[in-house]
Design a protein around this motif. Structure first.
Motif, PDB file in Angstrom:
ATOM      1  N   VAL A   4       0.868  -1.176   0.000  1.00  0.00           N
ATOM      2  CA  VAL A   4       0.000   0.000   0.000  1.00  0.00           C
ATOM      3  C   VAL A   4       0.907   1.228   0.000  1.00  0.00           C
ATOM      4  CG1 VAL A   4      -1.894   1.208   1.131  1.00  0.00           C
ATOM      5  CG2 VAL A   4      -1.691  -1.288   1.368  1.00  0.00           C
ATOM      6  N   PHE A   5       0.855   1.984  -1.088  1.00  0.00           N
ATOM      7  CA  PHE A   5       1.617   3.223  -1.169  1.00  0.00           C
ATOM      8  C   PHE A   5       0.769   4.358  -0.590  1.00  0.00           C
ATOM      9  CE2 PHE A   5       3.719   0.589  -4.269  1.00  0.00           C
ATOM     10  CZ  PHE A   5       5.058   0.965  -4.174  1.00  0.00           C
ATOM     11  N   VAL A   6       1.399   5.177   0.227  1.00  0.00           N
ATOM     12  CA  VAL A   6       0.719   6.261   0.929  1.00  0.00           C
ATOM     13  C   VAL A   6       1.402   7.578   0.571  1.00  0.00           C
ATOM     14  CG1 VAL A   6      -0.083   7.117   3.167  1.00  0.00           C
ATOM     15  CG2 VAL A   6       0.410   4.659   2.861  1.00  0.00           C
ATOM     16  N   ARG A   7       0.641   8.532   0.071  1.00  0.00           N
ATOM     17  CA  ARG A   7       1.228   9.852  -0.101  1.00  0.00           C
ATOM     18  C   ARG A   7       1.367  10.515   1.270  1.00  0.00           C
ATOM     19  NH1 ARG A   7      -1.105  15.439  -2.806  1.00  0.00           N
ATOM     20  NH2 ARG A   7       0.898  16.541  -2.725  1.00  0.00           N
ATOM     21  N   HIS A   8       2.433  11.261   1.467  1.00  0.00           N
ATOM     22  CA  HIS A   8       2.664  11.931   2.753  1.00  0.00           C
ATOM     23  C   HIS A   8       1.519  12.887   3.097  1.00  0.00           C
ATOM     24  CE1 HIS A   8       3.625  15.740   0.741  1.00  0.00           C
ATOM     25  NE2 HIS A   8       4.326  15.021  -0.130  1.00  0.00           N
ATOM     26  N   GLY A   9       1.426  13.223   4.378  1.00  0.00           N
ATOM     27  CA  GLY A   9       0.429  14.180   4.834  1.00  0.00           C
ATOM     28  C   GLY A   9       0.711  15.580   4.319  1.00  0.00           C
ATOM     29  N   GLU A  10      -0.231  16.477   4.578  1.00  0.00           N
ATOM     30  CA  GLU A  10      -0.071  17.853   4.091  1.00  0.00           C
ATOM     31  C   GLU A  10       1.247  18.439   4.599  1.00  0.00           C
ATOM     32  OE1 GLU A  10      -3.072  21.505   3.968  1.00  0.00           O
ATOM     33  OE2 GLU A  10      -1.992  21.395   5.876  1.00  0.00           O
ATOM     34  N   LEU A  22      14.133  20.771  -0.667  1.00  0.00           N
ATOM     35  CA  LEU A  22      12.959  19.944  -0.901  1.00  0.00           C
ATOM     36  C   LEU A  22      12.930  18.707  -0.016  1.00  0.00           C
ATOM     37  CD1 LEU A  22      12.781  20.128  -4.805  1.00  0.00           C
ATOM     38  CD2 LEU A  22      11.562  21.518  -3.123  1.00  0.00           C
ATOM     39  N   SER A  23      14.101  18.247   0.416  1.00  0.00           N
ATOM     40  CA  SER A  23      14.140  17.028   1.221  1.00  0.00           C
ATOM     41  C   SER A  23      13.748  17.266   2.678  1.00  0.00           C
ATOM     42  CB  SER A  23      15.537  16.407   1.168  1.00  0.00           C
ATOM     43  OG  SER A  23      16.484  17.238   1.798  1.00  0.00           O
ATOM     44  N   SER A  24      13.783  18.522   3.119  1.00  0.00           N
ATOM     45  CA  SER A  24      13.523  18.813   4.533  1.00  0.00           C
ATOM     46  C   SER A  24      12.199  19.535   4.763  1.00  0.00           C
ATOM     47  CB  SER A  24      14.673  19.639   5.124  1.00  0.00           C
ATOM     48  OG  SER A  24      14.795  20.882   4.452  1.00  0.00           O
ATOM     49  N   ILE A  25      11.322  19.571   3.765  1.00  0.00           N
ATOM     50  CA  ILE A  25       9.982  20.151   3.947  1.00  0.00           C
ATOM     51  C   ILE A  25       9.239  19.349   5.016  1.00  0.00           C
ATOM     52  CG2 ILE A  25       7.745  20.528   2.842  1.00  0.00           C
ATOM     53  CD1 ILE A  25       9.268  21.008   0.220  1.00  0.00           C
ATOM     54  N   GLU A  26       8.589  20.052   5.930  1.00  0.00           N
ATOM     55  CA  GLU A  26       7.930  19.397   7.058  1.00  0.00           C
ATOM     56  C   GLU A  26       6.420  19.315   6.864  1.00  0.00           C
ATOM     57  OE1 GLU A  26      10.551  20.243  10.948  1.00  0.00           O
ATOM     58  OE2 GLU A  26       9.416  21.980  10.243  1.00  0.00           O
ATOM     59  N   SER A  52      10.406   7.239   1.828  1.00  0.00           N
ATOM     60  CA  SER A  52      11.414   7.867   0.979  1.00  0.00           C
ATOM     61  C   SER A  52      12.474   8.482   1.896  1.00  0.00           C
ATOM     62  CB  SER A  52      10.773   8.942   0.108  1.00  0.00           C
ATOM     63  OG  SER A  52      10.693  10.179   0.801  1.00  0.00           O
ATOM     64  N   PRO A  53      13.565   9.005   1.339  1.00  0.00           N
ATOM     65  CA  PRO A  53      14.558   9.674   2.191  1.00  0.00           C
ATOM     66  C   PRO A  53      14.104  11.021   2.734  1.00  0.00           C
ATOM     67  CG  PRO A  53      15.510   8.972   0.081  1.00  0.00           C
ATOM     68  CD  PRO A  53      14.037   8.874  -0.045  1.00  0.00           C
ATOM     69  N   TYR A  54      12.958  11.524   2.277  1.00  0.00           N
ATOM     70  CA  TYR A  54      12.544  12.883   2.611  1.00  0.00           C
ATOM     71  C   TYR A  54      11.834  12.935   3.964  1.00  0.00           C
ATOM     72  CZ  TYR A  54      13.659  14.638  -2.081  1.00  0.00           C
ATOM     73  OH  TYR A  54      14.308  15.035  -3.230  1.00  0.00           O
ATOM     74  N   LEU A  55      11.997  14.070   4.643  1.00  0.00           N
ATOM     75  CA  LEU A  55      11.488  14.226   6.007  1.00  0.00           C
ATOM     76  C   LEU A  55       9.988  14.043   6.082  1.00  0.00           C
ATOM     77  CD1 LEU A  55      11.879  14.980   8.982  1.00  0.00           C
ATOM     78  CD2 LEU A  55      11.775  17.404   8.302  1.00  0.00           C
ATOM     79  N   ARG A  56       9.234  14.588   5.146  1.00  0.00           N
ATOM     80  CA  ARG A  56       7.779  14.565   5.260  1.00  0.00           C
ATOM     81  C   ARG A  56       7.200  13.156   5.176  1.00  0.00           C
ATOM     82  NH1 ARG A  56       9.487  17.187   0.735  1.00  0.00           N
ATOM     83  NH2 ARG A  56       8.593  16.786  -1.332  1.00  0.00           N
ATOM     84  N   THR A  57       7.870  12.239   4.462  1.00  0.00           N
ATOM     85  CA  THR A  57       7.375  10.860   4.473  1.00  0.00           C
ATOM     86  C   THR A  57       7.739  10.165   5.777  1.00  0.00           C
ATOM     87  OG1 THR A  57       9.330   9.952   3.357  1.00  0.00           O
ATOM     88  CG2 THR A  57       7.486  10.650   1.977  1.00  0.00           C
ATOM     89  N   LYS A  58       8.922  10.464   6.302  1.00  0.00           N
ATOM     90  CA  LYS A  58       9.306   9.868   7.582  1.00  0.00           C
ATOM     91  C   LYS A  58       8.378  10.331   8.698  1.00  0.00           C
ATOM     92  CE  LYS A  58      14.154   9.308   6.280  1.00  0.00           C
ATOM     93  NZ  LYS A  58      15.558   9.658   6.573  1.00  0.00           N
ATOM     94  N   GLU A  79      11.396   9.136  -3.526  1.00  0.00           N
ATOM     95  CA  GLU A  79      11.188  10.544  -3.212  1.00  0.00           C
ATOM     96  C   GLU A  79      10.474  11.256  -4.356  1.00  0.00           C
ATOM     97  OE1 GLU A  79      15.519  10.211  -4.691  1.00  0.00           O
ATOM     98  OE2 GLU A  79      14.130   9.055  -3.459  1.00  0.00           O
ATOM     99  N   GLU A  80      10.050  12.483  -4.093  1.00  0.00           N
ATOM    100  CA  GLU A  80       9.312  13.262  -5.080  1.00  0.00           C
ATOM    101  C   GLU A  80      10.184  13.570  -6.293  1.00  0.00           C
ATOM    102  OE1 GLU A  80       6.760  13.629  -6.608  1.00  0.00           O
ATOM    103  OE2 GLU A  80       5.494  14.849  -5.298  1.00  0.00           O
ATOM    104  N   PHE A  81       9.528  13.787  -7.419  1.00  0.00           N
ATOM    105  CA  PHE A  81      10.183  14.090  -8.684  1.00  0.00           C
ATOM    106  C   PHE A  81      10.633  15.554  -8.682  1.00  0.00           C
ATOM    107  CE2 PHE A  81       9.381  14.661 -13.506  1.00  0.00           C
ATOM    108  CZ  PHE A  81      10.719  14.436 -13.786  1.00  0.00           C
ATOM    109  N   THR A  82      11.934  15.785  -8.756  1.00  0.00           N
ATOM    110  CA  THR A  82      12.488  17.141  -8.808  1.00  0.00           C
ATOM    111  C   THR A  82      12.897  17.434 -10.242  1.00  0.00           C
ATOM    112  OG1 THR A  82      13.312  16.945  -6.538  1.00  0.00           O
ATOM    113  CG2 THR A  82      14.255  18.688  -7.894  1.00  0.00           C
ATOM    114  N   TYR A  83      12.042  18.111 -10.981  1.00  0.00           N
ATOM    115  CA  TYR A  83      12.318  18.309 -12.406  1.00  0.00           C
ATOM    116  C   TYR A  83      12.701  19.743 -12.756  1.00  0.00           C
ATOM    117  CZ  TYR A  83       7.295  19.377 -12.094  1.00  0.00           C
ATOM    118  OH  TYR A  83       6.068  19.858 -11.720  1.00  0.00           O
ATOM    119  N   LEU A  84      12.575  20.695 -11.815  1.00  0.00           N
ATOM    120  CA  LEU A  84      13.105  22.042 -12.011  1.00  0.00           C
ATOM    121  C   LEU A  84      14.374  22.176 -11.176  1.00  0.00           C
ATOM    122  CD1 LEU A  84       9.893  24.275 -11.822  1.00  0.00           C
ATOM    123  CD2 LEU A  84      10.980  23.296 -13.849  1.00  0.00           C
ATOM    124  N   GLU A  85      15.373  22.844 -11.729  1.00  0.00           N
ATOM    125  CA  GLU A  85      16.634  23.006 -11.018  1.00  0.00           C
ATOM    126  C   GLU A  85      16.380  23.698  -9.681  1.00  0.00           C
ATOM    127  OE1 GLU A  85      20.908  25.321 -11.344  1.00  0.00           O
ATOM    128  OE2 GLU A  85      19.629  25.206 -13.107  1.00  0.00           O
TER     129      GLU A  85
END
Length: 209
Positions: A4-10, A22-26, A52-58, A79-85
């Motif tokens: 079951v894949f879960v998108r992170h909370g708001e 982007l990796s440390s967004i809470e 994912s390695p990102y804080l909001r999923t943890k 982790e989320e797709f980072t497509y803009l520099e």
């Protein structure tokens, strides 16, 4: 195996606040409440909790990990797709980035990379493949709760729906598909893997998580 894949909370980014790393967004307070609700809603104990390695999923996974302390915890490249520099957009909101976001998707070039720190759509698809490959090594009867991100989950969902499509075809359809089939914060995507390691999407259960 069922995953079951879960998108992170708001997150603060979802709430429209400017973002930097982007990796440390809470999570916001609402996101924390959503994470607690997800944890209370599970009807089965998992063998693995993945993030994912990102804080909001943890942060989103934390209440579930507390409820199921015997579950192994894995970190997967979902982790989320980072497509803009990133360096060009630090401190901006999504609304200010939107014209550039739409321009990126209109190219429909899966090999295009916007610059250092960004990734191409083909790289995102490779991460989907790598994540499923990492899950493939788990025992067949495993139950996994995997806390991830919206666009990663959409890429996985589109790939499983259209396994014969090329990267370009997937990219051409992604933006419209994402808008027409949004995954809300703490939204769930159910998947299963057969004994022959064939993945497919499942319909959500009628009750419970």
């Amino acid at each position: 195996m069922n995953v079951v894949f879960v998108r992170h909370g708001e997150s603060t980014g979802n709430a429209g606040l400017p973002t930097n790393d982007l990796s440390s967004i809470e999570l916001t307070e609402q996101g924390v409440a959503q994470a607690r609700s997800i944890a209370l809603g599970w009807s089965e104990s998992p063998d693995v909790i993945a993030t994912s390695p990102y804080l909001r999923t943890k942060q989103t996974a934390a209440p579930s990990a507390s409820r199921f302390p015997n579950a192994a915890v894995h970190v997967l490249p979902m982790e989320e797709f980072t497509y803009l520099e990133p360096s060009r957009w630090n401190g901006t909101s999504r609304s200010s980035r939107l014209p550039h976001i739409e321009a990126f998707w209109s190219t429909a070039d899966p090999m295009y990379c916007d610059g250092p720190g960004a990734e191409s759509f083909s790289t995102l698809l490779l991460r989907v493949q790598t994540t499923l490959g990492r899950l493939n090594v788990l025992p067949q009867e495993s139950l996994v709760y995997a806390f991830s991100h919206g666009q990663f989950m959409q890429a996985m969902r589109l790939r499983l729906m259209h396994p014969t499509w090329s990267s370009k075809q997937l990219m051409e359809h992604f933006w419209t598909f994402d808008k027409d089939n949004p995954i809300p914060n703490c939204g769930l995507i159910y998947t299963t893997r057969s004994a022959k390691r064939i993945w497919k999407l499942l319909e959500p259960p009628t009750s419970g998580a």
